[in-house]
Motif scaffolding. Structure first.
Motif, short mmCIF file in Angstrom:
data_model
loop_
_atom_site.label_atom_id
_atom_site.label_comp_id
_atom_site.label_asym_id
_atom_site.label_seq_id
_atom_site.Cartn_x
_atom_site.Cartn_y
_atom_site.Cartn_z
N CYS A 38 0.83 -1.19 0.00
CA CYS A 38 0.00 0.00 0.00
C CYS A 38 0.87 1.25 0.00
O CYS A 38 2.04 1.21 0.41
N GLN A 39 0.27 2.33 -0.45
CA GLN A 39 1.02 3.58 -0.55
C GLN A 39 0.11 4.77 -0.27
O GLN A 39 -1.02 4.82 -0.75
N ARG A 45 5.99 2.84 -1.09
CA ARG A 45 5.07 1.73 -1.04
C ARG A 45 5.48 0.79 0.08
O ARG A 45 6.65 0.41 0.18
N TYR A 95 -1.99 -2.12 -3.75
CA TYR A 95 -1.50 -2.76 -4.97
C TYR A 95 -1.30 -4.24 -4.73
O TYR A 95 -0.77 -4.63 -3.69
N GLY A 115 -3.57 -0.60 -8.82
CA GLY A 115 -3.89 -0.03 -7.52
C GLY A 115 -5.37 0.27 -7.38
O GLY A 115 -6.05 0.59 -8.35
#
Length: 122
Positions: A38-39, A45, A95, A115
């Motif tokens: 995840c980001q 990330r 993602y 994403g």
């Protein structure tokens, strides 16, 4: 070549649940170790969790352990992320990735999905 497509993101309230799916097109998913990352804006990330090729082993970041569950259905070429007890700090773009590694802590992604946004309101 593998194309990964995520589904299932959205806006939920704190404490709610959400399930993300990652569908693979092209080569069969069972060839790859899989993971979720995840980001958030301005940050790198980050690792959420990973699952072995067979689905028998999983590994999670401490921040999601006990709340998130990764599973996969190789027959359907799909991986899932069940997210329970969501918190505002879980808000991020999630993602999925397919990797070449043999260890869950570092899947060495080769392919990425586009994403999907998860937003958790307080």
């Amino acid at each position: 070549q593998v194309q990964l497509v995520e589904f299932g993101g959205g806006l939920v309230q704190a404490g709610d649940s959400l399930r993300l799916s990652c569908a693979a097109f092209g080569r069969t998913l069972s060839h790859y170790i899989m993971g979720w990352l995840c980001q958030v804006p301005g940050k790198e990330r980050g690792f959420v969790g990973a699952i072995s090729r067979s689905g028998s082993s999983t590994y999670y970041a401490d921040s999601v352990k006990g709340r998130f569950t990764i599973s996969r259905d190789n027959a359907k070429n799909t991986m899932y992320l069940q997210m329970n007890s969501l918190k505002p700090e879980d808000t991020a773009v999630y993602y999925c990735a397919a990797g070449s590694s043999t260890v869950l802590v570092d899947i060495r992604p080769i392919y990425w999905g586009q994403g999907t946004q998860v937003t958790v309101s307080s």
